[in-house]
Each structure stands twice: as structure tokens, then as C-alpha cells.
Scaffold this active site. Structure first.
Site, short mmCIF file in Angstrom:
data_model
loop_
_atom_site.label_atom_id
_atom_site.label_comp_id
_atom_site.label_asym_id
_atom_site.label_seq_id
_atom_site.Cartn_x
_atom_site.Cartn_y
_atom_site.Cartn_z
N ARG A 135 1.73 -5.39 -3.86
CA ARG A 135 1.92 -7.06 -3.49
C ARG A 135 1.52 -7.79 -4.37
O ARG A 135 0.43 -7.44 -5.13
CB ARG A 135 0.94 -6.99 -2.24
CG ARG A 135 1.60 -6.38 -0.79
CD ARG A 135 2.73 -7.48 -0.48
NE ARG A 135 3.33 -6.75 1.13
CZ ARG A 135 4.11 -6.13 0.97
NH1 ARG A 135 4.89 -5.56 0.01
NH2 ARG A 135 4.77 -5.67 2.40
N GLY A 137 -1.11 6.69 -1.88
CA GLY A 137 -0.74 7.20 -0.47
C GLY A 137 0.62 7.55 -0.58
O GLY A 137 0.87 8.46 -1.35
N ARG A 138 1.62 7.30 0.45
CA ARG A 138 2.91 7.87 0.39
C ARG A 138 3.75 7.36 -0.84
O ARG A 138 4.19 8.52 -1.41
CB ARG A 138 3.23 7.20 1.94
CG ARG A 138 2.95 7.81 3.06
CD ARG A 138 3.50 6.97 4.16
NE ARG A 138 2.99 5.61 4.47
CZ ARG A 138 2.28 5.30 5.37
NH1 ARG A 138 1.91 5.85 6.03
NH2 ARG A 138 1.86 4.30 5.15
N ILE A 139 3.76 6.36 -1.22
CA ILE A 139 4.59 5.90 -2.40
C ILE A 139 3.62 6.42 -3.66
O ILE A 139 4.56 6.95 -4.32
CB ILE A 139 4.64 4.42 -2.33
CG1 ILE A 139 5.28 4.13 -1.14
CG2 ILE A 139 5.60 3.79 -3.31
CD1 ILE A 139 5.66 2.56 -1.05
N GLU A 171 5.99 -15.80 -3.50
CA GLU A 171 7.27 -15.30 -3.55
C GLU A 171 8.18 -16.53 -2.66
O GLU A 171 7.75 -16.67 -1.35
CB GLU A 171 7.44 -14.22 -2.96
CG GLU A 171 6.43 -13.12 -3.60
CD GLU A 171 6.69 -11.72 -3.36
OE1 GLU A 171 7.38 -11.38 -2.33
OE2 GLU A 171 6.08 -10.73 -3.80
N THR A 197 4.23 -2.60 -7.88
CA THR A 197 5.46 -2.79 -6.68
C THR A 197 4.66 -2.90 -5.48
O THR A 197 5.32 -2.37 -4.29
CB THR A 197 6.38 -1.75 -6.69
OG1 THR A 197 5.60 -0.47 -6.96
CG2 THR A 197 7.33 -1.76 -8.13
N HIS A 214 11.29 -8.70 -5.65
CA HIS A 214 10.61 -7.94 -4.45
C HIS A 214 11.84 -7.07 -3.85
O HIS A 214 12.22 -7.08 -2.32
CB HIS A 214 10.11 -8.86 -3.30
CG HIS A 214 9.07 -8.19 -2.40
ND1 HIS A 214 7.79 -8.76 -2.11
CD2 HIS A 214 9.20 -6.94 -2.02
CE1 HIS A 214 7.21 -7.75 -1.23
NE2 HIS A 214 7.97 -6.81 -1.19
#
Ligand code: NAP
Length: 320
Positions: free
Chosen positions: A238, A156-158, A267, A236, A286
Site C-alpha cells: 500500500r 505473510g501470504r504474499i 491513487e 506492492t 495498482h
């Protein structure tokens, strides 16, 4: 009368000032501790808007007690901390902060990939511990990044921003999504593959999907067993997309070479978690989007989303 909002963590002053111009703002003032559930349960009953972070579990029971709530503005692109179906059923708008964190998270993903491949935290510790006695041929040797094959799960974007960085390292890039993106394939010279092929063929695998019921445990023992012994996996996105027990097994048995994690099933990860005993795991708390500029943009965008809904406008980033 101004709408009332609750902010679940201390925000930069300029964001609070912006919100205060149009809203009566109440805020959890502690920076390093999430708002206790019982405080949130009380606060949410009285407000028109909630400005929250991914540390807050916004579930159906919380939302059912929020009679006046019109909008939840999450200061994150991922929104797996919010029960979207419940919000939809109750007519509550949910917004997120996509886009503004893409490049920063891609920078971090690539940094983690490089740190894991070249054992940078381990090498730094080696020096500080006084273990550096001499230079020797195979001391602290890692995996080459340049010219290797990278697999992106979730282009996707990342994912695309990571692919752009990988091109600078002359990497061959495979990707897997539920749907092909032929335009990106052409623009970035990417090859679409099934998940299992990607896992078998890649030297580096980056996980960049959202956390959903489909991606929960998407990479378990069966998938890790397909990977090369020299392979490195980076998450990176989830925690929970890679099964941590299976990852521990693969790293311990060295059926894969190393992993880099910015995110965890729970977390903060508990300090006695078995994963933290492994030398071939690089861990971060995170920090994917944690640059000063990007966090300011995310905070500001979440404020825009929240204010737009409360002022009767369409917000830029509606999820539902
Ligand atoms: P995005 O643009 O929505 O991209 C997600 C990609 O995942 C899409 O291309 C989607 O393609 C693919 N995908 C979704 N479900 C899939 C599945 N079941 N199997 C395979 N591919 C799947 O999101 P983004 O902005 O890149 O962000 C991605 C995630 O990164 C966020 O959801 C967030 O959880 C995480 N994130 C983490 C940090 C951090 O601090 N570590 C920072 C920012 C974001 P298809 O729909 O075609 O499958």
C-alpha cells in the site's frame, strides 16, 4: 422481502446475477469512475449490505448514517479503506478477500522487481524513441537478480509466495515481521532479521505488510539511508508504507539505485507528482491482483462473504 445491497462499481454479470438471486441489488454502473461520496451517502442509508472496493473510504461518518447496514464486503485483502473500529462499534461485519489473490500478486511483485532491476520499461522506450543506434558494453545495464539477497518486509501470504519465486533465482532471503515464523524459515530457508539489518544487507527489498498505523511511513529517510547504493525497493502493498518524499530524495540523489511502485499515497497519482520525473522509478497503476481469473475469484469471494452474512451464516473471511 429480499435484503437490499449497494455495489460501488460495475461487476461482471455473473456476479451481479448471483447477488440478485438473494438480494435487491443497486449498483454504481460506471466502470472507470468511483461512486461520488454524496451518492454513496444516500445509498448506504437504505441498504443491508455494501459491496465495495478499496477506492471507497468507508469512514465513521458514513457508517453512522447507515442504520440498516449489517455487512461491508470489501473486494480486496487490504481493508485500510474501512474504519474497522467504527464498524465494530456499530455491529457491522466487515469481510475481505484473502488467499485468492496471493499468487497473482506475488507474480506481479516479482515482475516489477525484474522490470525495475533490468530497466525493462526504460529499455523499451529507448528502442521506440529511436535511441537504439548500436550495441555497447554498458548500455542500459541493470542489477542481477539471480544470486542476490532479497529482503521481505511482511512475510505473510504474499511474502511467502514471493519467497518461493525468489528461491528459483537462487536468492538469499531475509525477512522481517513483528513475529518470527520459524516454520516458514525452515520450509523456505529464510533468515529472520531486524528491519535495519534487512535494509542494510539486501540488494532487493519488497514491502508486503498491510497499511496500518504502525506501517504508515515505516520506510522513511532514515531507513532508506541504510540501504545499499545498488539496492532496489519494491512496494506492492500500500502507498504510505514508504514515505514518498523520502523515496523521491533517495532516488534523485541516487542513494539507492531504483524503486518499483504499484501503489501510492494518493491513487491515482497526480501526473505532476515529482516521483514521475525520475528515470529510476518503475510505476504501475495498482494492478497487483489484476489477472482475469483472480479478479473473478475476488469478486465471487466478496459476494460469498456478503451473502453469507445476510443469510445468517458465518462468512469465510470475517475481519470483524
Ligand atoms: P498477510 O498474510 O496478513 O501478511 C502480512 C504480513 O505483514 C504478516 O506476515 C505480518 O506479520 C506482517 N506485518 C504486519 N504488520 C507489520 C509490521 N508493523 N511490521 C512488520 N511486519 C508486519 O497479508 P497478505 O495477504 O500477504 O497481503 C499483504 C498486503 O498486501 C495487504 O494487506 C494489501 O494491503 C497488499 N496487497 C496489495 C495488492 C496490490 O494490488 N498491489 C494486492 C493484494 C494485497 P506479523 O503480524 O508477524 O507482523
Amino acid at each position: 422481502m429480499k435484503p437490499r445491497i449497494y455495489v460501488t462499481r460495475k461487476l461482471p454479470n455473473q456476479i451481479v446475477e448471483r447477488l440478485s438471486e438473494s438480494c435487491e441489488v443497486r449498483m454504481w454502473e460506471e466502470d472507470d469512475k468511483p461512486v461520488p461520496r454524496e451518492v454513496l451517502e444516500e445509498e448506504i442509508k437504505e441498504v443491508d449490505g455494501l459491496y465495495c472496493l478499496l477506492t471507497e473510504q468507508i469512514d465513521a461518518s458514513l457508517l453512522e448514517g447507515a442504520d440498516k447496514l449489517k455487512v461491508i464486503a470489501n473486494m480486496a485483502v487490504g481493508y485500510n479503506n474501512i474504519d474497522i473500529d467504527a464498524a465494530k462499534r456499530l455491529g457491522i461485519t466487515v469481510t475481505n478477500t484473502p488467499g485468492v489473490l496471493t499468487e497473482t500478486t506475488a507474480d506481479l511483485t516479482f515482475s516489477l522487481l525484474m522490470a525495475t532491476a533490468r530497466r525493462i520499461p526504460e529499455a523499451s522506450e529507448y528502442l521506440r524513441d529511436g535511441d537504439w543506434k548500436t550495441w555497447s558494453p554498458m548500455q542500459l545495464t541493470g542489477q542481477d537478480i539471480h544470486g542476490a539477497t532479497l529482503g521481505i518486509i511482511g512475510l505473510g501470504r504474499i511474502g511467502e509466495a514471493v519467497a518461493k519465486r525468489a528461491k528459483g533465482f537462487d536468492m538469499k532471503i531475509l525477512y522481517h515481521n513483528r513475529s518470527r515464523n520459524r516454520e516458514a524459515e525452515e520450509r523456505l530457508e529464510l533468515h529472520y532479521t531486524e528491519l535495519n539489518t534487512l535494509l542494510r544487507e539486501c540488494d532487493f527489498v519488497c514491502v508486503l505488510t498491510p497499511f496500518t498505523s504502525e506501517t504508515n511511513n515505516m520506510i522513511g529517510k532514515e531507513q532508506l539511508d541504510l540501504m545499499k547504493e545498488s539496492a532496489v525497493i519494491i512496494n506492492t502493498a500500500r502507498g504510505g508504507i514508504i514515505n514518498e518524499k523520502a523515496l523521491y530524495g533517495a532516488l534523485k540523489e541516487k542513494s539507492i539505485w531504483a524503486a518499483g511502485l504499484d501503489v501510492f499515497e494518493e491513487e491515482p497519482i497526480s501526473l505532476d507528482h515529482p516521483l514521475l520525473t525520475l528515470p529510476n522509478l518503475v510505476t504501475l497503476p495498482h494492478i497487483g491482483s489484476a489477472s482475469i481469473a483472480t479478479r473473478m475469484k475476488m469478486a465471487d469471494l466478496a459476494a460469498t462473504n456478503l451473502l453469507d452474512v445476510l443469510l445468517g451464516e458465518e462468512p469465510p473471511n470475517r475481519v470483524v
